[in-house]
Design a protein around this motif. Structure first.
Motif, mmCIF file in Angstrom:
data_model
loop_
_atom_site.group_PDB
_atom_site.id
_atom_site.type_symbol
_atom_site.label_atom_id
_atom_site.label_comp_id
_atom_site.label_asym_id
_atom_site.label_seq_id
_atom_site.Cartn_x
_atom_site.Cartn_y
_atom_site.Cartn_z
ATOM 1 N N GLN A 127 -6.959 44.434 -22.751
ATOM 2 C CA GLN A 127 -8.340 44.552 -23.235
ATOM 3 C C GLN A 127 -8.460 44.059 -24.672
ATOM 4 O OE1 GLN A 127 -9.822 48.492 -22.361
ATOM 5 N NE2 GLN A 127 -9.312 48.286 -20.205
ATOM 6 N N GLY A 128 -7.746 42.976 -24.958
ATOM 7 C CA GLY A 128 -7.825 42.339 -26.265
ATOM 8 C C GLY A 128 -6.955 42.958 -27.343
ATOM 9 N N CYS A 129 -6.167 43.964 -26.990
ATOM 10 C CA CYS A 129 -5.318 44.634 -27.983
ATOM 11 C C CYS A 129 -3.925 43.998 -27.959
ATOM 12 C CB CYS A 129 -5.264 46.137 -27.694
ATOM 13 S SG CYS A 129 -4.544 47.060 -29.053
ATOM 14 N N TRP A 130 -3.805 42.822 -28.553
ATOM 15 C CA TRP A 130 -2.568 42.059 -28.579
ATOM 16 C C TRP A 130 -2.625 41.096 -29.752
ATOM 17 C CZ3 TRP A 130 -2.188 36.702 -28.065
ATOM 18 C CH2 TRP A 130 -3.405 36.057 -27.756
ATOM 19 N N GLY A 131 -1.516 40.455 -30.029
ATOM 20 C CA GLY A 131 -1.510 39.432 -31.062
ATOM 21 C C GLY A 131 -0.108 38.992 -31.412
ATOM 22 N N PHE A 132 -0.011 38.282 -32.531
ATOM 23 C CA PHE A 132 1.260 37.797 -33.050
ATOM 24 C C PHE A 132 1.381 38.209 -34.508
ATOM 25 C CE2 PHE A 132 0.313 34.799 -29.654
ATOM 26 C CZ PHE A 132 1.529 34.737 -28.994
ATOM 27 N N ARG A 133 2.589 38.489 -34.923
ATOM 28 C CA ARG A 133 2.919 38.696 -36.328
ATOM 29 C C ARG A 133 4.083 37.758 -36.635
ATOM 30 N NH1 ARG A 133 3.255 43.888 -34.357
ATOM 31 N NH2 ARG A 133 5.447 44.002 -34.852
ATOM 32 N N THR A 134 4.092 37.201 -37.821
ATOM 33 C CA THR A 134 5.224 36.362 -38.221
ATOM 34 C C THR A 134 5.890 36.976 -39.440
ATOM 35 O OG1 THR A 134 3.758 34.934 -39.501
ATOM 36 C CG2 THR A 134 4.332 34.203 -37.271
ATOM 37 N N TYR A 135 7.189 36.815 -39.471
ATOM 38 C CA TYR A 135 8.039 37.277 -40.563
ATOM 39 C C TYR A 135 8.956 36.118 -40.908
ATOM 40 C CZ TYR A 135 6.511 41.821 -38.834
ATOM 41 O OH TYR A 135 5.746 42.880 -38.426
ATOM 42 N N PRO A 136 9.627 36.170 -42.047
ATOM 43 C CA PRO A 136 10.567 35.094 -42.349
ATOM 44 C C PRO A 136 11.594 34.938 -41.216
ATOM 45 C CG PRO A 136 10.198 36.437 -44.299
ATOM 46 C CD PRO A 136 9.522 37.144 -43.137
ATOM 47 N N GLY A 137 11.564 33.799 -40.567
ATOM 48 C CA GLY A 137 12.557 33.493 -39.552
ATOM 49 C C GLY A 137 12.268 33.965 -38.141
ATOM 50 N N HIS A 138 11.178 34.720 -37.929
ATOM 51 C CA HIS A 138 10.874 35.097 -36.549
ATOM 52 C C HIS A 138 9.408 35.482 -36.359
ATOM 53 C CE1 HIS A 138 11.460 39.301 -37.876
ATOM 54 N NE2 HIS A 138 10.886 39.669 -36.744
#
Length: 150
Positions: free
Chosen positions: A120-131
């Motif tokens: 239901q739209g509760c998702w995403g991406f996070r980026t960190y150094p190297g991953h």
């Protein structure tokens, strides 16, 4: 979910591009973990399907090694798939349909749409150094999703 970085995590699966059947192992490990947190059977199956899509996408399109992690609070489970590629895929256009037949030639590229709809739209991406982390949340028993006033 706010503050997910402060929630304890449990790594359910670590794999590489050479690992046999990571999607099967992810399903085998995630299903009982979600049940133990009190997720309803429908939400367990939705979570497992979303994880299968995220694990398959990471294995096919990103560099490893990879991790499947589970975090939770009293009201939701946060499932994460970690990979070593910083590229953040985008959701297909809104008019994109989910294929209805198993042998539909246009079945690729629907993983994020499945995740978007089931979470239901509760998702995403996070980026960190190297991953990068692909994450999605599912409500747990007695959560705000089950309580219209809260």
């Amino acid at each position: 979910m706010t503050g997910e970085g402060r929630l304890p995590h449990r790594t359910l699966l670590a794999w590489t591009c050479d690992s046999d059947l990571p999607t099967r192992r992810a399903r085998q490990l995630l299903r009982p973990a979600l049940r133990s947190l009190g997720a309803t059977e429908d939400l367990v199956e939705d979570g497992v399907l979303m994880a299968t899509e995220a694990v398959a996408n990471a294995t096919l399109h990103a560099d490893g090694p990879y991790l499947l992690r589970l975090r939770h609070s009293s009201f939701e489970a946060l499932i994460e798939v970690h990979d070593r590629t910083l590229y953040r895929p985008r959701l297909a256009p809104a008019e994109t349909h989910l294929p209805h037949q198993k042998d539909d030639p246009d079945t690729h590229g629907r993983g994020l749409l499945i995740i978007h709809r089931l979470s239901q739209g509760c998702w995403g991406f996070r980026t960190y150094p190297g991953h990068k982390v692909c994450w999605f949340a599912i409500p747990l028993e007695g959560s705000r999703a089950d309580n219209p006033s809260g």
